[in-house]
Motif scaffolding. Structure first.
Motif, PDB file in Angstrom:
ATOM      1  N   SER A 152       0.828  -1.199   0.000  1.00 26.76           N
ATOM      2  CA  SER A 152       0.000   0.000   0.000  1.00 26.76           C
ATOM      3  C   SER A 152       0.865   1.253   0.000  1.00 26.76           C
ATOM      4  N   ALA A 153       1.902   1.262   0.825  1.00 22.29           N
ATOM      5  CA  ALA A 153       2.812   2.410   0.873  1.00 22.29           C
ATOM      6  C   ALA A 153       3.530   2.602  -0.457  1.00 22.29           C
ATOM      7  N   ALA A 154       3.933   1.499  -1.078  1.00 19.50           N
ATOM      8  CA  ALA A 154       4.642   1.591  -2.359  1.00 19.50           C
ATOM      9  C   ALA A 154       3.749   2.181  -3.447  1.00 19.50           C
ATOM     10  N   ARG A 155       2.466   1.835  -3.430  1.00 19.23           N
ATOM     11  CA  ARG A 155       1.532   2.417  -4.410  1.00 19.23           C
ATOM     12  C   ARG A 155       1.415   3.928  -4.202  1.00 19.23           C
ATOM     13  N   MET A 156       1.346   4.356  -2.952  1.00 16.20           N
ATOM     14  CA  MET A 156       1.289   5.790  -2.664  1.00 16.20           C
ATOM     15  C   MET A 156       2.568   6.477  -3.112  1.00 16.20           C
ATOM     16  N   GLN A 157       3.684   5.817  -2.886  1.00 19.13           N
ATOM     17  CA  GLN A 157       4.989   6.384  -3.222  1.00 19.13           C
ATOM     18  C   GLN A 157       5.139   6.586  -4.731  1.00 19.13           C
ATOM     19  N   LYS A 158       4.522   5.714  -5.519  1.00 16.31           N
ATOM     20  CA  LYS A 158       4.573   5.861  -6.972  1.00 16.31           C
ATOM     21  C   LYS A 158       3.847   7.118  -7.436  1.00 16.31           C
ATOM     22  N   GLU A 159       2.767   7.449  -6.745  1.00 15.45           N
ATOM     23  CA  GLU A 159       1.996   8.630  -7.107  1.00 15.45           C
ATOM     24  C   GLU A 159       2.684   9.918  -6.674  1.00 15.45           C
ATOM     25  N   LYS A 160       3.342   9.871  -5.523  1.00 15.79           N
ATOM     26  CA  LYS A 160       4.059  11.037  -5.012  1.00 15.79           C
ATOM     27  C   LYS A 160       5.213  10.556  -4.166  1.00 15.79           C
ATOM     28  N   ASP A 161       6.419  10.991  -4.520  1.00 17.88           N
ATOM     29  CA  ASP A 161       7.611  10.493  -3.848  1.00 17.88           C
ATOM     30  C   ASP A 161       7.615  10.868  -2.362  1.00 17.88           C
ATOM     31  N   GLY A 162       8.121   9.973  -1.547  1.00 18.57           N
ATOM     32  CA  GLY A 162       8.225  10.191  -0.110  1.00 18.57           C
ATOM     33  C   GLY A 162       8.802   8.940   0.533  1.00 18.57           C
ATOM     34  N   GLU A 163       9.369   9.090   1.730  1.00 13.93           N
ATOM     35  CA  GLU A 163       9.963   7.923   2.375  1.00 13.93           C
ATOM     36  C   GLU A 163       8.896   7.054   3.030  1.00 13.93           C
ATOM     37  N   ILE A 164       9.167   5.762   3.062  1.00 14.56           N
ATOM     38  CA  ILE A 164       8.298   4.814   3.765  1.00 14.56           C
ATOM     39  C   ILE A 164       8.885   4.585   5.157  1.00 14.56           C
ATOM     40  N   ILE A 165       8.050   4.762   6.178  1.00 12.84           N
ATOM     41  CA  ILE A 165       8.458   4.512   7.550  1.00 12.84           C
ATOM     42  C   ILE A 165       7.751   3.261   8.059  1.00 12.84           C
ATOM     43  N   GLY A 166       8.526   2.295   8.516  1.00 14.78           N
ATOM     44  CA  GLY A 166       7.975   1.033   8.981  1.00 14.78           C
ATOM     45  C   GLY A 166       7.680   1.065  10.472  1.00 14.78           C
ATOM     46  N   VAL A 167       6.611   0.363  10.859  1.00 17.92           N
ATOM     47  CA  VAL A 167       6.192   0.305  12.257  1.00 17.92           C
ATOM     48  C   VAL A 167       5.923  -1.148  12.637  1.00 17.92           C
ATOM     49  N   LEU A 168       6.481  -1.567  13.753  1.00 14.02           N
ATOM     50  CA  LEU A 168       6.172  -2.859  14.355  1.00 14.02           C
ATOM     51  C   LEU A 168       5.897  -2.620  15.833  1.00 14.02           C
ATOM     52  N   HIS A 169       5.165  -3.538  16.454  1.00 20.05           N
ATOM     53  CA  HIS A 169       5.105  -3.497  17.909  1.00 20.05           C
ATOM     54  C   HIS A 169       6.279  -4.282  18.476  1.00 20.05           C
ATOM     55  N   TYR A 170       6.435  -5.514  18.045  1.00 15.74           N
ATOM     56  CA  TYR A 170       7.579  -6.327  18.466  1.00 15.74           C
ATOM     57  C   TYR A 170       8.858  -5.832  17.786  1.00 15.74           C
ATOM     58  N   PRO A 171      10.015  -6.091  18.374  1.00 14.16           N
ATOM     59  CA  PRO A 171      11.264  -5.784  17.669  1.00 14.16           C
ATOM     60  C   PRO A 171      11.352  -6.597  16.387  1.00 14.16           C
ATOM     61  N   PRO A 172      12.059  -6.108  15.385  1.00 12.61           N
ATOM     62  CA  PRO A 172      12.088  -6.774  14.080  1.00 12.61           C
ATOM     63  C   PRO A 172      12.865  -8.079  14.061  1.00 12.61           C
ATOM     64  N   VAL A 173      13.684  -8.317  15.084  1.00  9.50           N
ATOM     65  CA  VAL A 173      14.479  -9.535  15.150  1.00  9.50           C
ATOM     66  C   VAL A 173      14.839  -9.768  16.617  1.00  9.50           C
ATOM     67  N   SER A 174      15.090 -11.010  16.975  1.00  7.25           N
ATOM     68  CA  SER A 174      15.361 -11.323  18.376  1.00  7.25           C
ATOM     69  C   SER A 174      16.825 -11.137  18.758  1.00  7.25           C
ATOM     70  N   ARG A 175      17.736 -11.319  17.813  1.00  9.31           N
ATOM     71  CA  ARG A 175      19.161 -11.199  18.095  1.00  9.31           C
ATOM     72  C   ARG A 175      19.820 -10.303  17.059  1.00  9.31           C
ATOM     73  N   PHE A 176      20.810  -9.526  17.506  1.00 10.55           N
ATOM     74  CA  PHE A 176      21.491  -8.594  16.609  1.00 10.55           C
ATOM     75  C   PHE A 176      22.049  -9.286  15.372  1.00 10.55           C
ATOM     76  N   SER A 177      22.613 -10.459  15.577  1.00  9.49           N
ATOM     77  CA  SER A 177      23.341 -11.145  14.507  1.00  9.49           C
ATOM     78  C   SER A 177      22.425 -11.850  13.519  1.00  9.49           C
ATOM     79  N   SER A 178      21.125 -11.889  13.796  1.00 10.62           N
ATOM     80  CA  SER A 178      20.190 -12.596  12.934  1.00 10.62           C
ATOM     81  C   SER A 178      19.552 -11.651  11.925  1.00 10.62           C
ATOM     82  N   PHE A 179      18.734 -12.204  11.063  1.00 10.51           N
ATOM     83  CA  PHE A 179      18.061 -11.416  10.022  1.00 10.51           C
ATOM     84  C   PHE A 179      16.698 -12.058   9.788  1.00 10.51           C
ATOM     85  N   SER A 180      15.629 -11.323  10.033  1.00  8.59           N
ATOM     86  CA  SER A 180      14.280 -11.895   9.994  1.00  8.59           C
ATOM     87  C   SER A 180      13.555 -11.569   8.698  1.00  8.59           C
TER      88      SER A 180
END
Length: 234
Positions: A152-180
């Motif tokens: 949805s954000a990407a569709r809006m961005q195509k119409e008018k340029d702007g940065e996408i800001i992501g929001v989560l409640h939980y942290p995005p990953v459990s350990r620094f060295s990992s990648f989720s």
């Protein structure tokens, strides 16, 4: 016009809910009063505030309503995402008709302050040592929800340029060295800034992901980490 974030408000203004927060340490002492003071000192009517979950201790919407009405009375536009304790969350279409200054965000994105804000609740990630098959089902569902909101954000961005800001409640990953999968989705959609909550206490603060990882700036915005002062994002 500025964009801020603060999460994990853990409000309990309903007379049916008794949930003192000061039992969790000095950072929570008089937290509702300090939240109001910090908000009124910082947020102007034309600003927007992202609230990434754990808004109210209410179990039913009627119990959360005093908290939501109070948030609605504060200055600024508010974008509320669901947290793991927001058990009152029910019927987003109906909720989005109830308050003048609040938008509840789910499987979608919102345009504000030259940016596109999107996200989901999130969940524990596969690198967590206590991860189970039940967690895997929720994690995959939350990845799908995040992608819907990013689309949805990407569709809006195509119409008018702007940065996408992501929001989560939980942290995005459990350990620094990992990648989720959450981090992969943010990378796929060119997200450079992500805010999240859920993490509390000094040990939690030391062991969660903050700063720039794989080109994305991650910010913890839980109430106790910010000491009640909303974080300015732009």
């Amino acid at each position: 016009m500025s964009l801020y974030a603060i999460g994990d408000l853990h409000l309990s203004r309903s007379p049916d809910i008794t949930k003192p927060m000061d039992i969790y340490g000095p950072r929570w002492a008089n937290h509702m009063e300090r939240l109001e003071e910090g908000w009124l000192r910082t947020i102007k009517t034309e600003d927007t505030v992202i609230i990434p979950g754990d808004v109210s201790w209410g179990l039913k919407f009627s119990e959360a309503e005093p908290d939501l009405s109070w948030i609605d009375s504060l200055p600024g536009r508010k974008l509320i995402f669901k947290g793991n304790h927001d058990l009152w969350w029910n019927g987003i279409t109906k909720m989005n008709k109830m308050y003048d200054s609040i938008t509840f965000v789910q499987n979608d994105a919102v345009s504000c302050e030259g940016a596109y804000v999107c996200g989901t609740r999130g969940w524990v990630t596969p690198d967590n040592e206590d991860y189970t098959d039940a967690d895997d089902k929720v994690y995959k569902r939350e990845c799908l929800r995040l992608e819907l909101s990013l689309q949805s954000a990407a569709r809006m961005q195509k119409e008018k340029d702007g940065e996408i800001i992501g929001v989560l409640h939980y942290p995005p990953v459990s350990r620094f060295s990992s990648f989720s999968g959450f981090q992969q989705l943010f990378a796929d959609y060119g997200v450079k800034k992500v805010v999240y909550g859920h993490i509390h206490g000094e040990e939690g603060f030391r062991n969660t992901i903050m700063g720039n990882y794989h080109g994305v700036e991650y910010s913890l915005v839980s109430y106790d980490y910010l000491m009640g002062e909303p974080l300015k994002l732009r």
